[in-house]
Design a protein around this motif. Structure first.
Motif, PDB file in Angstrom:
ATOM      1  N   ASP A 242       0.829  -1.206   0.000  1.00 47.91           N
ATOM      2  CA  ASP A 242       0.000   0.000   0.000  1.00 47.91           C
ATOM      3  C   ASP A 242       0.862   1.255   0.000  1.00 47.91           C
ATOM      4  N   LEU A 243       1.919   1.265   0.808  1.00 45.22           N
ATOM      5  CA  LEU A 243       2.811   2.422   0.866  1.00 45.22           C
ATOM      6  C   LEU A 243       3.518   2.636  -0.459  1.00 45.22           C
ATOM      7  N   PHE A 244       4.108   1.570  -0.993  1.00 43.31           N
ATOM      8  CA  PHE A 244       4.872   1.674  -2.233  1.00 43.31           C
ATOM      9  C   PHE A 244       3.989   2.142  -3.380  1.00 43.31           C
ATOM     10  N   GLU A 245       2.828   1.537  -3.528  1.00 39.36           N
ATOM     11  CA  GLU A 245       1.971   1.864  -4.663  1.00 39.36           C
ATOM     12  C   GLU A 245       1.380   3.266  -4.544  1.00 39.36           C
ATOM     13  N   ALA A 246       1.106   3.717  -3.316  1.00 37.67           N
ATOM     14  CA  ALA A 246       0.603   5.086  -3.145  1.00 37.67           C
ATOM     15  C   ALA A 246       1.641   6.096  -3.598  1.00 37.67           C
ATOM     16  N   ILE A 247       2.902   5.871  -3.251  1.00 37.16           N
ATOM     17  CA  ILE A 247       3.965   6.797  -3.668  1.00 37.16           C
ATOM     18  C   ILE A 247       4.166   6.737  -5.176  1.00 37.16           C
ATOM     19  N   GLU A 248       4.078   5.541  -5.773  1.00 35.71           N
ATOM     20  CA  GLU A 248       4.182   5.427  -7.222  1.00 35.71           C
ATOM     21  C   GLU A 248       3.061   6.197  -7.915  1.00 35.71           C
ATOM     22  N   ARG A 249       1.875   6.232  -7.299  1.00 37.82           N
ATOM     23  CA  ARG A 249       0.743   6.982  -7.860  1.00 37.82           C
ATOM     24  C   ARG A 249       0.856   8.483  -7.572  1.00 37.82           C
ATOM     25  N   LYS A 250       1.903   8.865  -6.860  1.00 36.62           N
ATOM     26  CA  LYS A 250       2.123  10.244  -6.428  1.00 36.62           C
ATOM     27  C   LYS A 250       1.077  10.710  -5.405  1.00 36.62           C
ATOM     28  N   GLU A 251       0.509   9.752  -4.686  1.00 42.60           N
ATOM     29  CA  GLU A 251      -0.339  10.085  -3.543  1.00 42.60           C
ATOM     30  C   GLU A 251       0.565  10.084  -2.306  1.00 42.60           C
ATOM     31  N   PHE A 252       1.337  11.129  -2.158  1.00 42.58           N
ATOM     32  CA  PHE A 252       2.403  11.160  -1.165  1.00 42.58           C
ATOM     33  C   PHE A 252       1.825  11.301   0.253  1.00 42.58           C
ATOM     34  N   PRO A 253       2.090  10.336   1.128  1.00 42.83           N
ATOM     35  CA  PRO A 253       1.578  10.442   2.499  1.00 42.83           C
ATOM     36  C   PRO A 253       2.320  11.505   3.289  1.00 42.83           C
ATOM     37  N   ARG A 254       1.604  12.143   4.215  1.00 40.07           N
ATOM     38  CA  ARG A 254       2.186  13.246   4.981  1.00 40.07           C
ATOM     39  C   ARG A 254       1.823  13.098   6.456  1.00 40.07           C
ATOM     40  N   TRP A 255       2.718  13.597   7.285  1.00 36.94           N
ATOM     41  CA  TRP A 255       2.503  13.633   8.731  1.00 36.94           C
ATOM     42  C   TRP A 255       2.850  15.028   9.249  1.00 36.94           C
ATOM     43  N   ALA A 256       2.059  15.527  10.172  1.00 40.25           N
ATOM     44  CA  ALA A 256       2.325  16.827  10.793  1.00 40.25           C
ATOM     45  C   ALA A 256       3.123  16.604  12.078  1.00 40.25           C
ATOM     46  N   LEU A 257       4.322  17.146  12.139  1.00 43.43           N
ATOM     47  CA  LEU A 257       5.135  17.044  13.351  1.00 43.43           C
ATOM     48  C   LEU A 257       4.662  18.076  14.366  1.00 43.43           C
ATOM     49  N   LYS A 258       4.365  17.602  15.559  1.00 44.13           N
ATOM     50  CA  LYS A 258       3.988  18.463  16.668  1.00 44.13           C
ATOM     51  C   LYS A 258       4.828  18.064  17.877  1.00 44.13           C
ATOM     52  N   VAL A 259       5.028  19.000  18.796  1.00 43.36           N
ATOM     53  CA  VAL A 259       5.833  18.720  19.986  1.00 43.36           C
ATOM     54  C   VAL A 259       5.083  19.149  21.241  1.00 43.36           C
ATOM     55  N   GLN A 260       5.383  18.451  22.332  1.00 43.74           N
ATOM     56  CA  GLN A 260       5.003  18.899  23.669  1.00 43.74           C
ATOM     57  C   GLN A 260       6.264  19.383  24.363  1.00 43.74           C
ATOM     58  N   ILE A 261       6.149  20.465  25.098  1.00 44.07           N
ATOM     59  CA  ILE A 261       7.295  21.059  25.784  1.00 44.07           C
ATOM     60  C   ILE A 261       7.027  21.113  27.285  1.00 44.07           C
ATOM     61  N   MET A 262       8.022  20.715  28.076  1.00 47.47           N
ATOM     62  CA  MET A 262       7.964  20.795  29.535  1.00 47.47           C
ATOM     63  C   MET A 262       9.272  21.403  30.025  1.00 47.47           C
ATOM     64  N   THR A 263       9.200  22.375  30.913  1.00 45.98           N
ATOM     65  CA  THR A 263      10.423  22.982  31.445  1.00 45.98           C
ATOM     66  C   THR A 263      11.057  22.067  32.487  1.00 45.98           C
ATOM     67  N   GLU A 264      12.312  22.312  32.788  1.00 44.85           N
ATOM     68  CA  GLU A 264      12.983  21.524  33.813  1.00 44.85           C
ATOM     69  C   GLU A 264      12.295  21.701  35.175  1.00 44.85           C
ATOM     70  N   ARG A 265      11.862  22.907  35.440  1.00 48.39           N
ATOM     71  CA  ARG A 265      11.180  23.159  36.723  1.00 48.39           C
ATOM     72  C   ARG A 265       9.852  22.402  36.784  1.00 48.39           C
TER      73      ARG A 265
END
Length: 477
Positions: A242-265
């Protein structure tokens, strides 16, 4: 004109269909060097498969920064909005061997390599934000419990549930594993997580703690159990295909990078250990911050060279990204590169898929399968008087204050292993709860009633309804 077939030494081959023999019926001659080379190479084509994450699929892509987080980190990959960095992502199942089906109930590996201008950055995570264990000393035992019985050679649910009956810290991950998300519909429709707590360091040498979340922009899709079983028999390579064929079809999968931040305190004052891999940070207290978009847009040309030989380690971090006191992370900092040195050889980082796109200056020399000029005429010791590469203190991380006695501290004592698993259970719909408890009961039906009861007591401590439903489906009071 077609190219002439040669040996590995470049010698032209006149015959590739028939061995050199003494007469039509005679024995094969040892001087048939092409036959000898062909058989000898064939015998050595397989390298040791990974102990975990053995079966996988991968693709290349780009990461693009969409939001400014330079107040948290000086890592060059995040230096400006719009900046693009090449990447390689390997997905995998965890417990199965290379020939196992893609649709088995199992966590999925999400191993990402960024080829940054400051060296490779590997985020070696899963599709779950937590894990079964919090102490690396227990990791080999946990994996052994999920593998094949040493006598029979087949997997036995008794081993799995016997281990878990004595490891309530796994309940959070177990709840995810046996939920609908335990069988993703391929690799494109699942999230990825760094899972561990890492650190960001900014240009003022200030540290914060960080967790990484890759949210599927295709949405979340999971397979019903019956469909997963069907695919295991009809198309065991379903997710990779599924992954290989989607990329061959130019249906490029995407993910949004998000972060959680915590201070040392905040970490010092938090109500539970924020470095415990069996727990998540509440999003209500540590909200997700947008960072960028990861897109996969190019398939490998050769599976073995680029996917099978891809090697990842959480020890690969660029300036501006660092580690944390997470015990499991600390264990993986050694275990992962050590596994690759065994599997691929000491020079595995010189393989094209693993080689940084930035300049490499080290004094490592020799070893099996050195893939480059081995440092040429430059000597390999430091300090030296011949102008070789030297340390640069500007990349030094800020000091981390540590305290406590050196001891084998019991991480289970006074630790709540039940609340977060219970909270996750209570978030599910009635239909999802029914499928979750049916999945668990289905794997427990062949184990002894005593072992069933021990595990059900754990689930009841998460939520009485959770354990009660499993007991009812097993016919227990």
């Amino acid at each position: 004109m077609k190219k002439t077939l040669t040996t590995s030494a470049g010698i032209p081959i006149s015959e590739n269909q028939h061995s050199l023999t003494s007469g039509p019926r005679g024995p094969v001659a040892l001087q048939d060097y092409h036959l000898i080379e062909k058989l000898a190479h064939f015998n050595r084509e397989r390298i040791p498969e990974r102990v975990v994450h053995a079966k996988g699929s991968g693709a290349y892509g780009t990461f693009t920064v969409t939001h400014d987080i330079t107040r948290f980190t000086k890592a060059a990959i995040f230096s400006k909005i719009g900046k693009k960095t090449e990447a390689f992502l390997r997905f995998s199942t965890v417990a199965g061997e290379k020939g196992s089906a893609d649709t088995e109930r199992d966590p999925r590996g999400f191993a990402l390599k960024f080829y940054t201008e400051e060296g490779n950055w590997d985020i070696v995570g899963n599709n779950t934000p937590v894990f079964f264990e919090r102490d690396p000393l227990k990791f080999p035992d946990f994996i052994h419990s999920q593998k094949r019985d040493p006598q029979t050679g087949y997997k036995n649910p008794v081993r799995m549930w016997d281990y878990w009956s004595k490891a309530p810290e796994a309940l959070h991950q177990i709840t995810i594993l046996f939920s609908d998300r335990g069988i993703p519909d391929g690799y494109r429709f699942m999230n990825g997580y760094g899972s561990h707590t890492f650190s960001f360091i900014n240009d003022k040498n200030e540290r914060v703690w960080v967790k990484f979340h890759f949210k599927s922009m295709q949405g979340i899709k999971n397979l019903p159990v019956a469909k997963a079983v069907e695919l295991a028999g009809t198309d065991p390579d379903y997710a990779g295909r599924d992954l290989f064929e989607a990329i061959e079809r130019k249906e490029f999968p995407r993910w949004a990078l998000k972060v959680q931040i915590m201070t040392e305190r905040q970490a010092e004052q938090f109500r539970f250990d924020p470095f415990d891999l069996t727990k998540v940070w509440p999003h209500s207290e540590f909200p997700l911050l947008d960072v960028g978009i990861l897109e996969l847009n190019r398939n490998p040309e050769n599976y073995f060279a680029e996917v099978e030989q891809a090697a990842f380690s959480p020890s690969n971090v660029p300036p501006g990204v660092g580690f944390s006191p997470d015990k499991m992370l600390q264990g993986r900092l050694f275990a992962y590169p050590d596994a690759q040195r065994y599997r691929l050889g000491v020079n595995y980082q010189y393989l094209p898929v693993n080689r940084p796109h930035s300049e490499v200056n080290s004094y490592h020399r020799d070893g099996s399968m050195r893939f480059d000029g081995n440092g040429g005429r430059q000597d390999n010791y430091e300090p030296n008087g011949f102008g070789g590469p030297v340390q640069n203190e500007s990349f030094k991380d800020p000091a981390l204050n540590l305290s406590g006695t050196l001891d084998r501290h019991d991480s289970h004592k006074d630790n709540d292993d039940f609340t977060q698993a219970g909270n996750l259970y209570r978030m599910l719909s009635e239909e999802e709860k029914d499928r979750l408890t049916s999945n668990i009961a289905g794997t427990m039906k062949t184990i002894s009633e005593d072992l069933q009861t021990k595990n059900i007591e754990h689930f009841k401590r998460c939520d009485p309804d959770y354990g009660g439903r499993i007991a009812a489906k097993l016919g227990l009071d």
